[in-house]
Design a protein around this motif. Sequence first.
Motif, PDB file in Angstrom:
ATOM      1  N   SER A  70      49.291  56.452  31.280  1.00  0.00           N
ATOM      2  CA  SER A  70      49.393  56.117  29.860  1.00  0.00           C
ATOM      3  C   SER A  70      50.568  56.803  29.157  1.00  0.00           C
ATOM      4  O   SER A  70      50.998  56.349  28.112  1.00  0.00           O
ATOM      5  CB  SER A  70      48.094  56.459  29.140  1.00  0.00           C
ATOM      6  OG  SER A  70      47.835  57.845  29.224  1.00  0.00           O
ATOM      7  N   LYS A  71      51.096  57.877  29.746  1.00  0.00           N
ATOM      8  CA  LYS A  71      52.198  58.598  29.107  1.00  0.00           C
ATOM      9  C   LYS A  71      53.485  58.527  29.914  1.00  0.00           C
ATOM     10  O   LYS A  71      54.458  59.179  29.585  1.00  0.00           O
ATOM     11  CB  LYS A  71      51.796  60.056  28.888  1.00  0.00           C
ATOM     12  CG  LYS A  71      50.635  60.178  27.929  1.00  0.00           C
ATOM     13  CD  LYS A  71      50.203  61.605  27.733  1.00  0.00           C
ATOM     14  CE  LYS A  71      49.011  61.627  26.797  1.00  0.00           C
ATOM     15  NZ  LYS A  71      48.318  62.875  26.792  1.00  0.00           N
ATOM     16  N   LYS A  72      53.495  57.727  30.990  1.00  0.00           N
ATOM     17  CA  LYS A  72      54.681  57.607  31.830  1.00  0.00           C
ATOM     18  C   LYS A  72      55.460  56.359  31.457  1.00  0.00           C
ATOM     19  O   LYS A  72      54.904  55.394  30.959  1.00  0.00           O
ATOM     20  CB  LYS A  72      54.282  57.584  33.295  1.00  0.00           C
ATOM     21  CG  LYS A  72      53.635  58.904  33.707  1.00  0.00           C
ATOM     22  CD  LYS A  72      53.300  58.917  35.162  1.00  0.00           C
ATOM     23  CE  LYS A  72      52.660  60.255  35.516  1.00  0.00           C
ATOM     24  NZ  LYS A  72      52.156  60.251  36.882  1.00  0.00           N
ATOM     25  N   VAL A  73      56.753  56.390  31.707  1.00  0.00           N
ATOM     26  CA  VAL A  73      57.641  55.288  31.331  1.00  0.00           C
ATOM     27  C   VAL A  73      58.285  54.708  32.588  1.00  0.00           C
ATOM     28  O   VAL A  73      58.636  55.438  33.510  1.00  0.00           O
ATOM     29  CB  VAL A  73      58.740  55.796  30.363  1.00  0.00           C
ATOM     30  CG1 VAL A  73      59.708  54.699  30.012  1.00  0.00           C
ATOM     31  CG2 VAL A  73      58.111  56.376  29.112  1.00  0.00           C
ATOM     32  N   GLY A  74      58.457  53.408  32.610  1.00  0.00           N
ATOM     33  CA  GLY A  74      59.110  52.743  33.733  1.00  0.00           C
ATOM     34  C   GLY A  74      58.117  52.390  34.824  1.00  0.00           C
ATOM     35  O   GLY A  74      56.901  52.420  34.627  1.00  0.00           O
ATOM     36  N   VAL A  75      58.623  52.056  35.982  1.00  0.00           N
ATOM     37  CA  VAL A  75      57.792  51.696  37.126  1.00  0.00           C
ATOM     38  C   VAL A  75      57.321  52.985  37.791  1.00  0.00           C
ATOM     39  O   VAL A  75      58.135  53.818  38.181  1.00  0.00           O
ATOM     40  CB  VAL A  75      58.571  50.816  38.127  1.00  0.00           C
ATOM     41  CG1 VAL A  75      57.708  50.490  39.326  1.00  0.00           C
ATOM     42  CG2 VAL A  75      59.059  49.548  37.448  1.00  0.00           C
TER      43      VAL A  75
END
Length: 88
Positions: A54-59
């Motif tokens: 939920s707090k990570k960006v990208g693949v």
Amino acid sequence: MKIASVVAAFITSLAPSAFAQDIDREPGSGIPAVKYQYGMEVDISKVLHRTDNSKKVGVVPVNVVYEDSKGEIHKIQFLEWGNGPHNV
């Protein structure tokens, strides 16, 4: 001032072991993950644990620990888009 540096160094040295203990408590940590491939049949009766992206960006990679219809525990890994802030 020197005491604060010593205390900070001591606390920092404990961080890796505390992190390792959290990983060991994750459900399915002893099960090797099978990498999902398109078209692969997966028998999921109940999801026991899922990576929080939920707090990570990208693949980002996701691990899902699940129980199949026979009651056996499995872990599968696949990639998904993280749900973190997209205005970074």
